[in-house]
Write an enzyme that holds these catalytic residues in place. Structure first.
Site, short mmCIF file in Angstrom:
data_model
loop_
_atom_site.label_atom_id
_atom_site.label_comp_id
_atom_site.label_asym_id
_atom_site.label_seq_id
_atom_site.Cartn_x
_atom_site.Cartn_y
_atom_site.Cartn_z
N CYS B 34 0.79 -1.13 -0.03
CA CYS B 34 0.08 0.01 0.06
C CYS B 34 0.88 1.24 0.01
O CYS B 34 0.36 2.55 -0.22
CB CYS B 34 -0.90 0.12 1.09
SG CYS B 34 -2.14 -1.01 1.16
N CYS B 104 -3.30 8.20 6.77
CA CYS B 104 -2.02 8.07 7.46
C CYS B 104 -1.92 8.26 9.02
O CYS B 104 -1.33 7.78 9.65
CB CYS B 104 -0.89 9.28 6.76
SG CYS B 104 -0.73 9.02 4.93
#
Lengths: 395, 143
Positions: B34, B104
């Protein structure tokens, strides 16, 4: 230090193109469709620009259609090929996995409309062969679309060979030459190209203008209906200053093509040599059949966006195919198509040079990139695992 | 600008980068496929206070900045307090993140939780499994 090394994204407009545009805006504001003197003066400029572009592509002026850029040209070419095929019951379209999104997304739309889209694989250097195209051609193939040169990895496709195959089988052939026009020699007649897309801002022309070459006898489908501009195939008052600027930039680019290519190739190869010294790095794309200014490399254990941000802080402007920069969850479809695993594709860096770059800048890049890659690797858990042997090096 | 000044500051001058060799808890979330992995190291004293914290991150600018901010926010805090750290708090402390970068901050929250879980496991401290449910589910992942 400020180094612009993202010329595949866009280029700085040339002074001659800029001057031609300003001169056009100041002294030639008439509408080319108007019958009065100012209008006719504008019409003459339009004719001159069309003639100039046509000549440099090996085409006739009445085969050049001015558009808003590469994406529009690609859309119009593909939709035209699909419509013409559908009239004869042909609904099979061949293209490749590494095309620009302007092609891939248009093909997706056509797929939803019932066309069968076959995207050919490329090899590890990004090549599609004429043999592979020929093997894919069927009775019901309406169109083949293969890009002239890839925008990410710079690989130059065997367009003349593919053109010959398509012509022999009587299949329409379109090429997206957005990265090639003004950088590589193009002769649409000799290369058996039926339709070709180009964009001015990739060769130091203005943004928002491009052209579609469409061989005489191919009935173009309109994307925009309205007035009779562009022989009824693209309505809307012509963006004359931009068209004039594009023609000027194209003339310049073609006139200096060989000397520019020589200079860029030398800088490109030095850059590749210098960056290849970084351990666990790999060059993406072919070493030789490559756009003169294109460098694309992957560095294992790091992610592209953080690399770009740090390069930018050091005055180097570049691009990457990481997911974070592609705006999607996946890294670049081109890097995946040449067989790179996701984790490696995330760590890609594209540097694209123009004649404005200097060997000194190249040396500065060669000095800075390893420092930044080293810094990022030092804080990367992926690199840590690679170093400890817990994860296997792929490159 | 894509990022706030705070994000750029934490990206350019990340706090607490590194490893702790004799860490009491180590947590790793995300995956290389990812494009982001965070690993967090905690040093925890007998009173359950996080006396030191370090991180290693593979990822984009906001992945590095959120890791850095999260370490600052839990350093000197108790383990219980660290567990209450939310991704939202990290985003707010960074003066915001672009929408497609919010994951994130989720990773940063999960990295802290994963490190605490590792500490509990190592010390044999009982905990409610619910507390760590869904960690490293990598919501941004497609497969």
């Amino acid at each position: 230090m400020h180094i612009y090394a993202d010329n595949a994204a866009t280029t700085k407009i040339s002074k001659a193109a800029r001057d031609a545009m300003i001169e056009c805006m100041d002294s030639c504001y008439g509408n080319p469709s108007s019958l009065h003197s100012d209008g006719q003066l504008a019409a003459e400029k339009l004719v001159a620009a069309r003639e100039s572009m046509a000549k440099l592509l090996g085409a006739n002026p009445n085969e050049i259609y001015f558009t808003s850029g590469g994406s529009e040209s690609d859309n119009q070419a593909l939709i035209t090929g699909a419509n013409l095929g559908a009239k004869k019951g042909k609904k099979h379209i061949i293209s490749t996995k590494i095309e620009h999104h302007a092609v891939l997304h248009t093909l997706n739309k056509l797929k939803k409309q019932g066309f069968e889209i076959e995207l050919l694989d490329v090899d590890k250097n990004g090549f599609v062969t004429a043999d592979a195209v020929e093997a894919a051609i069927r009775e019901d193939t309406a169109l083949v679309s293969v890009m002239f040169a890839n925008n990410e990895i710079g690989t130059i496709e065997p367009i003349a060979e593919i053109g010959a195959v398509c012509r022999r089988h009587g299949v329409l052939f379109h090429t997206d030459a957005v990265q090639a026009a003004g950088h590589l020699h193009i002769d649409v007649a000799a290369m058996n190209i039926d339709m070709l897309s180009l964009s001015a801002h990739k060769f130091h022309g203005p943004k928002g203008v491009g052209a579609l070459y469409c061989r005489k006898g191919i009935f173009l489908s309109n994307l925009i209906e309205g007035g009779a501009q562009e022989r009824g195939k693209r309505a809307g008052t012509e963006n004359l200053p931009a068209i004039v600027g594009m023609a000027k930039a194209f003339e310049e680019a073609c006139a200096n093509m060989d000397t520019t290519a020589k200079k860029l190739t030398s800088m490109r190869d030095r850059l590749i040599e210098g960056l290849s010294a970084i351990p666990h790095s790999v060059l993406n794309g072919d070493k030789v059949a490559r756009l003169p200014g294109n460098v694309n490399m992957c560095f294992e254990g790091i992610e592209g966006e953080s690399l770009l941000l740090l390069l930018d802080m050091n005055g180097i402007e570049a691009s990457s195919g990481s997911a974070c920069t592609s705006g999607s969850l996946d890294p670049s479809h081109v890097l995946l198509a040449i067989g790179l695993p996701h984790e490696v594709a995330h760590g890609s860096l594209r540097l694209t040079l123009s004649e404005e770059n200097t060997p000194e800048e190249v040396e500065y890049i060669i000095k800075k990139v390893p420092e930044i890659v080293g810094y990022l690797r030092n804080m990367s858990p992926v690199w840590d695992e690679l170093e400890k042997g817990e994860r296997k090096h792929v490159i | 600008m894509l990022y706030s000044e705070k994000v750029m500051d934490h990206f350019q001058n990340p706090r607490n980068v590194g490893k702790i060799d004799d860490a009491d808890g180590v947590g790793e979330v995300g995956n290389a496929k990812c494009g982001d992995i965070m690993r967090m190291y905690l040093k925890i004293d007998d009173n359950g206070i996080i006396t030191d914290v370090k991180f290693n991150t593979f990822g984009c600018g906001s992945a590095i900045a959120t890791s850095s901010m999260a370490t600052e926010m839990i350093k000197g805090k108790s383990v219980d307090e660290a567990l209450t750290l939310s991704n939202k708090a990290v985003v707010e402390a960074l003066d915001g993140l672009p929408a497609h970068k919010i994951h994130c901050s989720v990773l940063a929250e999960e990295a802290v939780k994963a490190a605490v879980k590792d500490y509990y496991d190592k010390k044999g401290i009982a905990y409610d499994e619910e507390l760590f449910k869904g960690i490293d589910s990598c919501e941004s992942c497609h497969d």
